[in-house]
Design a protein around this motif. Structure first.
Motif, short mmCIF file in Angstrom:
data_model
loop_
_atom_site.label_atom_id
_atom_site.label_comp_id
_atom_site.label_asym_id
_atom_site.label_seq_id
_atom_site.Cartn_x
_atom_site.Cartn_y
_atom_site.Cartn_z
N SER A 17 0.83 -1.20 0.00
CA SER A 17 0.00 0.00 0.00
C SER A 17 0.86 1.25 0.00
O SER A 17 2.00 1.24 0.51
CB SER A 17 -0.90 0.03 1.24
OG SER A 17 -1.80 -1.06 1.26
N GLN A 82 -5.40 6.79 -1.41
CA GLN A 82 -4.97 5.58 -0.71
C GLN A 82 -4.98 4.43 -1.69
O GLN A 82 -6.02 4.13 -2.29
CB GLN A 82 -5.91 5.29 0.47
CG GLN A 82 -5.58 4.01 1.22
CD GLN A 82 -4.25 4.09 1.95
OE1 GLN A 82 -3.96 5.09 2.59
NE2 GLN A 82 -3.44 3.04 1.86
N ASN A 84 -4.24 0.47 -2.18
CA ASN A 84 -4.04 -0.84 -1.55
C ASN A 84 -3.95 -1.92 -2.61
O ASN A 84 -4.34 -1.72 -3.76
CB ASN A 84 -5.19 -1.14 -0.60
CG ASN A 84 -5.31 -0.15 0.53
OD1 ASN A 84 -4.31 0.41 0.98
ND2 ASN A 84 -6.52 0.09 1.01
#
Length: 124
Positions: A17, A82, A84
């Motif tokens: 991540s 973000q 991931n």
């Protein structure tokens, strides 16, 4: 006038991540929808994610849906991405951009302010 500075890129293994940040100067940040785009070597710049001026509405490219999340903090004049479950095909230079208006838009031509980009490299 909006100036944008991205940060948070780097090298990560597949499955890992990263969180990208894009800091904006100026008092008009909250009046703009924001977007993230990426460009891999030899490829055209492509849409990744977009968010409207309040942060209440988002859009994602099919290739990142369920793995990436865009958000914003208007008090901090910052938009985030973000990321991931990263894959090698996510390797690219990532750019944030401010839209012409308040809404989330996916076309690069609908964004008139761009950051300098931050490199993301995902190893297999």
């Amino acid at each position: 006038q909006v100036q944008l500075v991205e940060s948070g890129g780097g090298l990560v293994q597949a499955g890992g991540s990263l969180r990208l940040s894009c800091a904006a100067n100026g008092r008009t940040f909250s009046n703009h929808g924001m977007g993230w785009f990426r460009q891999a070597p030899g490829k055209e710049r492509e849409f990744v994610a977009a968010i409207n001026w309040t942060g209440g509405m988002t859009s994602y490219a099919d290739s990142v849906k369920g793995r990436f999340t865009i958000s914003r903090d208007n008090d901090k004049n910052t938009v985030y991405l973000q990321m991931n479950s990263l894959k090698p095909e996510d390797t690219a230079v990532y750019y944030c951009a401010a839209a012409l208006g308040r809404y989330r838009v996916t076309g690069p031509q609908m964004h008139n302010y761009w950051g300098q980009g931050t490199q993301v490299a995902v190893s297999s």
